[in-house]
Write an enzyme that holds these catalytic residues in place. Sequence first.
Site, PDB file in Angstrom:
ATOM      1  N   ILE A   1     -40.888  98.967  57.426  1.00 53.83           N
ATOM      2  CA  ILE A   1     -41.356  99.565  58.676  1.00 53.83           C
ATOM      3  C   ILE A   1     -40.166 100.372  59.172  1.00 53.83           C
ATOM      4  O   ILE A   1     -39.121  99.803  59.494  1.00 53.83           O
ATOM      5  CB  ILE A   1     -41.751  98.535  59.756  1.00 53.83           C
ATOM      6  CG1 ILE A   1     -42.987  97.749  59.355  1.00 53.83           C
ATOM      7  CG2 ILE A   1     -41.999  99.252  61.097  1.00 53.83           C
ATOM      8  CD1 ILE A   1     -43.433  96.709  60.392  1.00 53.83           C
ATOM      9  N   TYR A   2     -40.330 101.684  59.199  1.00 52.00           N
ATOM     10  CA  TYR A   2     -39.262 102.562  59.680  1.00 52.00           C
ATOM     11  C   TYR A   2     -39.846 103.574  60.646  1.00 52.00           C
ATOM     12  O   TYR A   2     -40.952 104.090  60.429  1.00 52.00           O
ATOM     13  CB  TYR A   2     -38.580 103.302  58.514  1.00 52.00           C
ATOM     14  CG  TYR A   2     -37.664 102.402  57.718  1.00 52.00           C
ATOM     15  CD1 TYR A   2     -36.386 102.105  58.195  1.00 52.00           C
ATOM     16  CD2 TYR A   2     -38.064 101.851  56.521  1.00 52.00           C
ATOM     17  CE1 TYR A   2     -35.544 101.271  57.475  1.00 52.00           C
ATOM     18  CE2 TYR A   2     -37.225 101.019  55.795  1.00 52.00           C
ATOM     19  CZ  TYR A   2     -35.966 100.737  56.275  1.00 52.00           C
ATOM     20  OH  TYR A   2     -35.133  99.910  55.569  1.00 52.00           O
TER      21      TYR A   2
ATOM     22  N   TYR B   1     -38.484  91.009  64.484  1.00 52.20           N
ATOM     23  CA  TYR B   1     -39.314  90.069  63.729  1.00 52.20           C
ATOM     24  C   TYR B   1     -39.313  88.675  64.358  1.00 52.20           C
ATOM     25  O   TYR B   1     -40.348  88.008  64.391  1.00 52.20           O
ATOM     26  CB  TYR B   1     -38.896  90.031  62.262  1.00 52.20           C
ATOM     27  CG  TYR B   1     -39.235  91.326  61.568  1.00 52.20           C
ATOM     28  CD1 TYR B   1     -40.563  91.762  61.482  1.00 52.20           C
ATOM     29  CD2 TYR B   1     -38.253  92.152  61.043  1.00 52.20           C
ATOM     30  CE1 TYR B   1     -40.893  92.962  60.885  1.00 52.20           C
ATOM     31  CE2 TYR B   1     -38.572  93.357  60.439  1.00 52.20           C
ATOM     32  CZ  TYR B   1     -39.897  93.760  60.366  1.00 52.20           C
ATOM     33  OH  TYR B   1     -40.224  94.949  59.782  1.00 52.20           O
TER      34      TYR B   1
ATOM     35  N   ASN C   1     -28.814  93.796  60.208  1.00 54.66           N
ATOM     36  CA  ASN C   1     -29.718  94.661  60.957  1.00 54.66           C
ATOM     37  C   ASN C   1     -30.270  93.856  62.142  1.00 54.66           C
ATOM     38  O   ASN C   1     -31.415  93.396  62.146  1.00 54.66           O
ATOM     39  CB  ASN C   1     -30.847  95.177  60.059  1.00 54.66           C
ATOM     40  CG  ASN C   1     -31.689  96.243  60.724  1.00 54.66           C
ATOM     41  OD1 ASN C   1     -31.637  96.439  61.932  1.00 54.66           O
ATOM     42  ND2 ASN C   1     -32.492  96.929  59.931  1.00 54.66           N
TER      43      ASN C   1
ATOM     44  N   LYS D   1     -39.051  88.068  67.530  1.00 53.76           N
ATOM     45  CA  LYS D   1     -39.931  88.215  68.696  1.00 53.76           C
ATOM     46  C   LYS D   1     -41.400  88.114  68.278  1.00 53.76           C
ATOM     47  O   LYS D   1     -42.234  87.636  69.036  1.00 53.76           O
ATOM     48  CB  LYS D   1     -39.656  89.559  69.379  1.00 53.76           C
ATOM     49  CG  LYS D   1     -40.591  89.890  70.546  1.00 53.76           C
ATOM     50  CD  LYS D   1     -40.382  91.297  71.048  1.00 53.76           C
ATOM     51  CE  LYS D   1     -41.154  92.220  70.133  1.00 53.76           C
ATOM     52  NZ  LYS D   1     -41.458  93.530  70.586  1.00 53.76           N
TER      53      LYS D   1
ATOM     54  N   GLY E   1     -43.022 100.909  66.077  1.00 51.63           N
ATOM     55  CA  GLY E   1     -42.828  99.823  65.113  1.00 51.63           C
ATOM     56  C   GLY E   1     -43.831  98.703  65.329  1.00 51.63           C
ATOM     57  O   GLY E   1     -44.353  98.129  64.377  1.00 51.63           O
TER      58      GLY E   1
END
Length: 180
Positions: A96-97, A142, A135, A144, A108
């Site tokens: 996912i970018y 993720y 990162n 969250k 996102g």
Amino acid sequence: MEITINRATRQDIRTLQEIGTTTFLETFAEVNSEQDMKAYLEESFSIAKLTAELENKDSQLYFALYEGRVIGYLKINLGQAQTEKQGLDALEIERIYVLKEFHRQKVGQLLYQKAIDIAYEIKATYVWLGVWEKNHRALAFYEKNGFVTFDQHIFRLGSDEQTDLMMKKVLSGVGESAIA
């Protein structure tokens, strides 16, 4: 801000290459060597590699579009396409970018929700992914969203071996709508 999510096709190969290299550079160029970044980008975003990904029946790629412009993308893997074999009841979010200028605008989250919706559609029991241990922005995103670390693996960026944390989220009520 209205964002649409569309599936990428073979005709989108150049757009996929562009959004992939741009977002990867924006995300990681400052913390990796130019040589390692160049090697990774040439391998991972070559036309041949992207064509194979788009033609793999167990992989799906989606673009996030704002006013007709691709501003982010999602890649998911099922079955044999998973980068690490986790089981046929799992869905992997490989990428996912989002373009940096669209960070903090829920792009996102929309791409993530698309992956979760597909996971429910296929009755996956869990979703998993690998994220670089440094990162922190992605890790927080993720966590969250309910992911927990369950393992780790090596991710090779050029000549640099980096540690990815493997995270997963068990889906409850498989078969129910992902959106309440």
